[in-house]
Each structure stands twice: as C-alpha cells, then as structure tokens.
Scaffold this motif. Structure first.
Motif, PDB file in Angstrom:
ATOM      1  N   GLU A 185      -7.137  83.380 -73.222  1.00 55.84           N
ATOM      2  CA  GLU A 185      -6.262  82.298 -72.782  1.00 55.84           C
ATOM      3  C   GLU A 185      -6.448  81.034 -73.607  1.00 55.84           C
ATOM      4  N   GLU A 186      -7.629  80.843 -74.168  1.00 60.37           N
ATOM      5  CA  GLU A 186      -7.891  79.656 -74.965  1.00 60.37           C
ATOM      6  C   GLU A 186      -8.984  79.955 -75.976  1.00 60.37           C
ATOM      7  N   GLU A 187      -9.001  79.174 -77.042  1.00 63.91           N
ATOM      8  CA  GLU A 187     -10.044  79.317 -78.054  1.00 63.91           C
ATOM      9  C   GLU A 187     -11.329  78.705 -77.514  1.00 63.91           C
ATOM     10  N   VAL A 188     -12.384  79.475 -77.554  1.00 63.64           N
ATOM     11  CA  VAL A 188     -13.656  79.021 -77.003  1.00 63.64           C
ATOM     12  C   VAL A 188     -14.584  78.595 -78.134  1.00 63.64           C
ATOM     13  N   GLU A 189     -15.150  77.414 -78.006  1.00 61.20           N
ATOM     14  CA  GLU A 189     -16.132  76.937 -78.976  1.00 61.20           C
ATOM     15  C   GLU A 189     -17.506  77.408 -78.506  1.00 61.20           C
ATOM     16  N   VAL A 190     -18.032  78.412 -79.186  1.00 65.91           N
ATOM     17  CA  VAL A 190     -19.265  79.057 -78.773  1.00 65.91           C
ATOM     18  C   VAL A 190     -20.414  78.066 -78.663  1.00 65.91           C
ATOM     19  N   GLU A 191     -20.527  77.176 -79.624  1.00 70.26           N
ATOM     20  CA  GLU A 191     -21.663  76.258 -79.641  1.00 70.26           C
ATOM     21  C   GLU A 191     -21.722  75.395 -78.385  1.00 70.26           C
ATOM     22  N   SER A 192     -20.580  74.817 -77.987  1.00 71.51           N
ATOM     23  CA  SER A 192     -20.584  73.935 -76.822  1.00 71.51           C
ATOM     24  C   SER A 192     -20.841  74.709 -75.532  1.00 71.51           C
ATOM     25  N   VAL A 193     -20.280  75.918 -75.435  1.00 73.05           N
ATOM     26  CA  VAL A 193     -20.502  76.742 -74.242  1.00 73.05           C
ATOM     27  C   VAL A 193     -21.963  77.177 -74.166  1.00 73.05           C
ATOM     28  N   ALA A 194     -22.541  77.536 -75.310  1.00 71.17           N
ATOM     29  CA  ALA A 194     -23.945  77.947 -75.337  1.00 71.17           C
ATOM     30  C   ALA A 194     -24.854  76.781 -74.946  1.00 71.17           C
ATOM     31  N   ARG A 195     -24.517  75.573 -75.387  1.00 69.86           N
ATOM     32  CA  ARG A 195     -25.316  74.409 -75.013  1.00 69.86           C
ATOM     33  C   ARG A 195     -25.258  74.170 -73.506  1.00 69.86           C
ATOM     34  N   LEU A 196     -24.068  74.322 -72.931  1.00 72.93           N
ATOM     35  CA  LEU A 196     -23.922  74.129 -71.494  1.00 72.93           C
ATOM     36  C   LEU A 196     -24.720  75.174 -70.719  1.00 72.93           C
ATOM     37  N   LEU A 197     -24.624  76.430 -71.138  1.00 78.34           N
ATOM     38  CA  LEU A 197     -25.377  77.488 -70.469  1.00 78.34           C
ATOM     39  C   LEU A 197     -26.880  77.250 -70.588  1.00 78.34           C
ATOM     40  N   ASN A 198     -27.298  76.781 -71.743  1.00 79.48           N
ATOM     41  CA  ASN A 198     -28.724  76.493 -71.921  1.00 79.48           C
ATOM     42  C   ASN A 198     -29.168  75.356 -71.010  1.00 79.48           C
ATOM     43  N   ARG A 199     -28.314  74.338 -70.845  1.00 79.79           N
ATOM     44  CA  ARG A 199     -28.654  73.238 -69.940  1.00 79.79           C
ATOM     45  C   ARG A 199     -28.776  73.736 -68.502  1.00 79.79           C
ATOM     46  N   ILE A 200     -27.899  74.652 -68.129  1.00 80.72           N
ATOM     47  CA  ILE A 200     -27.980  75.238 -66.785  1.00 80.72           C
ATOM     48  C   ILE A 200     -29.296  75.995 -66.625  1.00 80.72           C
ATOM     49  N   ALA A 201     -29.663  76.753 -67.644  1.00 77.69           N
ATOM     50  CA  ALA A 201     -30.921  77.508 -67.596  1.00 77.69           C
ATOM     51  C   ALA A 201     -32.113  76.564 -67.489  1.00 77.69           C
ATOM     52  N   VAL A 202     -32.130  75.560 -68.339  1.00 76.74           N
ATOM     53  CA  VAL A 202     -33.235  74.591 -68.318  1.00 76.74           C
ATOM     54  C   VAL A 202     -33.305  73.892 -66.968  1.00 76.74           C
ATOM     55  N   GLY A 203     -32.143  73.511 -66.435  1.00 70.65           N
ATOM     56  CA  GLY A 203     -32.104  72.850 -65.137  1.00 70.65           C
ATOM     57  C   GLY A 203     -32.637  73.736 -64.026  1.00 70.65           C
ATOM     58  N   SER A 204     -32.303  75.016 -64.085  1.00 74.52           N
ATOM     59  CA  SER A 204     -32.764  75.953 -63.058  1.00 74.52           C
ATOM     60  C   SER A 204     -34.278  76.124 -63.108  1.00 74.52           C
ATOM     61  N   PHE A 205     -34.828  76.274 -64.297  1.00 74.80           N
ATOM     62  CA  PHE A 205     -36.275  76.430 -64.429  1.00 74.80           C
ATOM     63  C   PHE A 205     -37.002  75.120 -64.105  1.00 74.80           C
ATOM     64  N   THR A 206     -36.393  73.995 -64.465  1.00 75.31           N
ATOM     65  CA  THR A 206     -36.996  72.701 -64.139  1.00 75.31           C
ATOM     66  C   THR A 206     -37.058  72.509 -62.626  1.00 75.31           C
ATOM     67  N   ALA A 207     -36.007  72.954 -61.922  1.00 72.18           N
ATOM     68  CA  ALA A 207     -35.993  72.859 -60.458  1.00 72.18           C
ATOM     69  C   ALA A 207     -37.135  73.657 -59.856  1.00 72.18           C
ATOM     70  N   LEU A 208     -37.424  74.808 -60.431  1.00 73.83           N
ATOM     71  CA  LEU A 208     -38.571  75.594 -59.967  1.00 73.83           C
ATOM     72  C   LEU A 208     -39.868  74.812 -60.138  1.00 73.83           C
ATOM     73  N   ALA A 209     -39.997  74.178 -61.311  1.00 75.82           N
ATOM     74  CA  ALA A 209     -41.210  73.415 -61.587  1.00 75.82           C
ATOM     75  C   ALA A 209     -41.360  72.247 -60.618  1.00 75.82           C
ATOM     76  N   LEU A 210     -40.266  71.570 -60.317  1.00 74.06           N
ATOM     77  CA  LEU A 210     -40.315  70.432 -59.404  1.00 74.06           C
ATOM     78  C   LEU A 210     -40.643  70.864 -57.981  1.00 74.06           C
ATOM     79  N   ASP A 211     -40.161  72.045 -57.603  1.00 74.16           N
ATOM     80  CA  ASP A 211     -40.483  72.565 -56.268  1.00 74.16           C
ATOM     81  C   ASP A 211     -41.987  72.797 -56.122  1.00 74.16           C
ATOM     82  N   ARG A 212     -42.615  73.186 -57.230  1.00 76.27           N
ATOM     83  CA  ARG A 212     -44.049  73.464 -57.185  1.00 76.27           C
ATOM     84  C   ARG A 212     -44.879  72.197 -57.390  1.00 76.27           C
TER      85      ARG A 212
END
Length: 210
Positions: free
Chosen positions: A177-204
């Motif tokens: 449906e649209e042209e996807v810019e891999v770099e920007s999407v990968a950066r967003l996914l990585n931020r989500i991953a980092v945020g999820s793992f950081t949340a685990l660290a903060l819980d502990r």
C-alpha cells in the motif's frame, strides 16, 4: 551449500537443485499449486532422486523453510556482530532482517504467510526459527541490562519482539500500500524493544521516592 537466497542459477548437486527449484516454484506458482512433478522437471532430476532426499512435498517445504530461515538469521547475526556500538546492535539486526524481507518479499511471504498451517513438521521448523531469532535479541541486550532480570522474563519479551517484527513485515512491507523506509521502521522497532527491556529493569530496580 551455497546460500539459496543468493543463488542465481540451478546448482549442480541434486538436493540443492530440488531446494532451489522448490523455492522458485513455491514463489511463482504457489505451494499448493506446485506438484512434485513440477519440482523434478525444473530441477532436471528423476522422481526417484527426489524421494531419495524427501518423503513428501510437505517435508520439502519444511527443509526449505529451515534452510532459508537459517540464511536469513545468519545475515542478521553478521549485522549484529559487525556493529561495534553495543547500543546499536539490536537496531542493526532488526534493520538487516527487514532489508532481507524487503529484498526477498516473495520468499518472506512463503515463510511468514503461505507456510502457516501446512503441517506439524513445518510448524516445528517455524518455532525453531522463531526461538533462534528471539535468542539473538535476548543475547544482544543481556549484556547491557542490570542484574536481577530473570531469563524467563527476557525470553518472553524477546519472543514478543519477534512476533512484532513479523507482524510489521506482513502488514507494512507485504501490503504494497505504501513505500516503507526500512531504516526508520527498524529504528522504531528497536526503540520499542529497548523500552520493553528497560521497563523490566525499572520493575526490578524502582527509583527511590523522597
């Protein structure tokens, strides 16, 4: 064995000929529409030779899936190891995986969509690849997180991230449906991953409240 993803002509060895031919036929004709006869004709071998290596078309798909998943993930591993900055390793791996899915969209579609529910053997191979990808994510972030986070929690988040990456590939890269810019999407996914793992660290290690 030369990587199938980067093989441009029919290989010399019988088993490789079968896998190469199956890959191209499953992509161009469709898995259900491709017969064993189609495969042996394209591979230029006999049916007897086919059955020397594979019991059925389902087994052929399982072995092809295993081979292609291994090639995808080896490329991801290379990208992770090539990135010197630890904080960027996760991004490098996700970006490389998405680049491969974009460059080989039809093959990725066979792996992520067409092969779903074909047989228990194919599903077993899919789970193995999913677990291996999650393991890469787990190992990449383990060294930069504080102690106290259990491996089971990290494994759960890693598995969830693999699912998220695959869903983005299916919904964004394969929709057309649209042209996807891999770099920007990968950066967003990585931020989500980092945020999820950081949340685990903060819980502990919750911050002190005054």
């Amino acid at each position: 064995m030369k990587p199938l993803l980067f093989t441009k002509e029919l290989p010399d060895q019988p088993k490789e000929k079968i896998l190469y031919s199956a890959m191209h036929l499953f992509v161009s004709k469709g898995y259900k529409e491709t017969s064993i006869l189609d495969v042996v004709e394209m591979a230029r071998i006999s049916k007897t030779t086919f059955y020397n290596f594979f019991r059925s078309k389902d087994e052929l798909l399982a072995r092809l899936f295993d081979q292609l998943a291994d090639e995808f993930l080896r490329e991801v591993e290379k990208a992770i190891h090539a990135e010197r900055k630890v904080a960027y390793k996760g991004y490098a791996g996700i970006r490389r995986y998405m680049e491969l899915c974009k460059d080989h969209q039809e093959i990725a579609q066979v792996l992520l969509i067409t092969s779903v529910g074909i047989s228990p053997e194919v599903e077993g191979v899919r789970r193995k690849a999913h677990h291996r990808f999650a393991g890469m994510i787990h190992d990449t972030v383990r060294s930069i997180l504080p102690d106290g986070i259990s491996d089971s929690e990290m494994e759960l988040v890693s598995q969830a991230m693999v699912g998220a990456i695959h869903e983005v590939v299916i919904q964004r890269l394969m929709s057309g449906e649209e042209e996807v810019e891999v770099e920007s999407v990968a950066r967003l996914l990585n931020r989500i991953a980092v945020g999820s793992f950081t949340a685990l660290a903060l819980d502990r290690n919750p911050p002190l409240h005054r």
